[in-house]
Design an enzyme around this catalytic site. Structure first.
Site, PDB file in Angstrom:
ATOM      1  N   ASP A 205       1.185  -0.666   0.023  1.00 24.51           N
ATOM      2  CA  ASP A 205      -0.090  -0.237  -0.245  1.00 24.51           C
ATOM      3  C   ASP A 205       0.896   1.380  -0.132  1.00 24.51           C
ATOM      4  OD1 ASP A 205       0.539  -1.188   2.298  1.00 24.51           O
ATOM      5  OD2 ASP A 205      -0.955   0.134   3.528  1.00 24.51           O
TER       6      ASP A 205
ATOM      7  N   ARG B 179      18.760  -5.695  13.667  1.00 26.24           N
ATOM      8  CA  ARG B 179      19.347  -6.470  14.970  1.00 26.24           C
ATOM      9  C   ARG B 179      18.537  -6.745  15.844  1.00 26.24           C
ATOM     10  NH1 ARG B 179      19.726  -2.791  18.625  1.00 26.24           N
ATOM     11  NH2 ARG B 179      18.435  -3.474  20.496  1.00 26.24           N
TER      12      ARG B 179
ATOM     13  N   GLU C 111      -0.660  -2.088   5.274  1.00 28.58           N
ATOM     14  CA  GLU C 111       0.724  -2.640   6.281  1.00 28.58           C
ATOM     15  C   GLU C 111       0.499  -0.975   6.913  1.00 28.58           C
ATOM     16  OE1 GLU C 111       3.586  -1.221   8.352  1.00 28.58           O
ATOM     17  OE2 GLU C 111       3.344   0.150   5.983  1.00 28.58           O
ATOM     18  N   GLU C 112       0.233   0.373   6.653  1.00 21.29           N
ATOM     19  CA  GLU C 112       0.099   1.668   6.955  1.00 21.29           C
ATOM     20  C   GLU C 112      -1.088   2.000   7.863  1.00 21.29           C
ATOM     21  OE1 GLU C 112       2.625   3.666   6.744  1.00 21.29           O
ATOM     22  OE2 GLU C 112       3.445   3.106   4.844  1.00 21.29           O
TER      23      GLU C 112
ATOM     24  N   HIS D  31       7.532   8.525   4.387  1.00 20.41           N
ATOM     25  CA  HIS D  31       6.585   9.466   4.466  1.00 20.41           C
ATOM     26  C   HIS D  31       6.679  10.807   3.768  1.00 20.41           C
ATOM     27  CE1 HIS D  31       3.791   6.366   6.837  1.00 20.41           C
ATOM     28  NE2 HIS D  31       5.210   6.079   6.532  1.00 20.41           N
TER      29      HIS D  31
END
Length: 418
Positions: free
Chosen positions: A89, A200, A155-156, A389
């Protein structure tokens, strides 16, 4: 066809394959970038991915979690199952980058017509996974197991009450039949130089909960505040006090955390103190224990300050995505795998990031490993580059082949060990 080759030869083969399809991956990315789609509207992007997978011989399921696509490639040898994920998206952002394939698209978002842009790089993720699909299909007979590719919507966050794309796809069985024993994903970022991979073990990205505080006072004339209860001043005191939760009430060596009040609304005239004020914000943490503790302290702080002023504060915390947690044993192995599959100089460890990702839901079901791929242009300082963004977010496209190499190598190397 020969068996899967040793690490150095496998790395060379995948590197050559990624280089051979680099132009295709960039072309896919540009096409998707020019035609962005908002959360749960990704029909064109999903169709592009599904058609590509079908041509390559994958078993394809569409409409998973509304607009998601799942492709399954069964290798020529028995083995385990591994999953790779890309989100599809875009965002309600107006593009301000001067590109021949810049987005001019608009769409409906919460009842408004808005510009749409791939300002977070999900166009890159889809193109990368399409490239991975092609490489793995070309090595199908050699693969010891099964690869599941997940093209995920939303996802957003659609901000309309529907679950995240990862939640929706999980509920629709994306991690079943066959069930993977690990899931890998990546995210492009302008904060790291081009072609560098950073990750990580443990908490990589933060949980993200939505905070709402309603403060009820008693309306009065602005010239006579003593005749009412001022919710504006009370709200200001609450906002300042919330910052001391992180700076004075939590052990800063344990885990990073952020409380931000981002909106505040109340009143209609300059000379009337209103009855109420409504605030909203976000809570970010990297530890589930800290996440729970912060919620309690926010409620206690806001309620006590409001009570002292004669007002009332109602705190509501809406569950957001959990911490994106990289399974430590899997990530230790995966870091070494990436160093073998790429140049070790391209793989580094990164500090925890306060952004959030709904990959975290997938990694709660099966062990997961998520990593960043730098895409900042070489002539730009990562500290100065427009962030994800931003309407000025820009991608250095030669970095994409390293994402293709990384996910392809991880998939095969993981299946070799299972």
């Amino acid at each position: 066809m020969n068996d899967i080759t040793p690490e150095n030869e496998l790395s060379e083969r995948i590197s050559a394959a990624a280089l051979a399809i680099e132009d295709k991956v960039i072309a896919w990315r540009r096409d998707i970038h020019e035609h962005p789609e908002l959360s749960y509207q990704e029909t064109r992007t999903a169709a592009l991915a599904a058609e590509h997978l079908e041509k390559l011989g994958y078993e394809v399921r569409t409409g998973v979690g509304i607009t998601g696509v799942v492709g399954v490639l069964k290798g020529g040898k028995p083995g385990g199952v591994v999953a790779l994920r890309a989100d599809m998206d875009a965002l309600p952002v107006e593009e301000k980058v001067d590109l021949p394939f810049a987005s001019r698209a608009t769409a409906q978002y919460l009842g408004q017509t808005v510009p749409v842009m791939h300002a977070c790089g999900h166009d890159c993720h889809v193109a990368i996974l399409m490239g991975v699909a092609e490489i793995l299909a070309g090595m199908k007979d050699e693969i010891p197991g099964t690869v599941k590719l997940i093209f995920q919507p939303n996802e957003e966050g659609s901000n309309d009450g529907r679950p995240s794309g990862a939640e929706a796809m999980i509920a629709d069985g994306c991690l079943q039949n066959p069930a993977p024993s690990a899931v890998f994903g990546l995210h492009v970022t302008s904060g790291i130089r081009s072609g560098v991979i950073a990750l990580r073990p443990g908490g990589l990205m933060a949980s993200a909960d939505r905070l709402k505080i309603d403060v009820e006072g008693r309306q009065t004339h602005g010239s006579q505040p003593w005749r009412g209860i001022d919710p504006v001043v009370t709200s200001a005191q609450i906002i300042l006090a919330l910052q001391t939760i992180v700076s004075r009430q939590l052990d800063p060596t344990l885990s990073p955390a952020v409380i931000s009040v981002s909106t505040i609304h109340g009143g209609v005239r300059n000379n009337i103190l209103p009855d109420s004020v409504a605030m909203e914000g976000t809570i970010r943490t990297h530890d589930e224990g800290v996440r729970a503790e912060i919620r309690k302290r926010i409620d206690r702080t806001a309620s006590a300050i409001a009570e002292a002023a004669g007002a009332k504060a109602t705190v509501t915390v809406f569950d957001g995505v959990p911490v994106t947690y990289n399974d430590p044993p899997l990530t230790d192995w995966g870091t070494n795998s990436l160093k073998n599959g790429l140049d070790p100089q391209r793989v580094t460890e990164v500090r925890p990031v306060m952004g959030a990702e709904d990959f975290s839901y997938l990694a709660r079901v099966v062990p997961g490993m998520f990593f960043f791929l730098g895409v900042v242009p070489p002539d730009v300082d990562p500290l100065q580059a427009p962030a994800n963004h931003s309407p000025l977010f820009r991608v250095h496209e030669p970095a994409l082949k390293y994402g293709v190499r990384a996910l392809s190598y991880l998939a095969i190397d993981y299946l070799k060990r299972t």
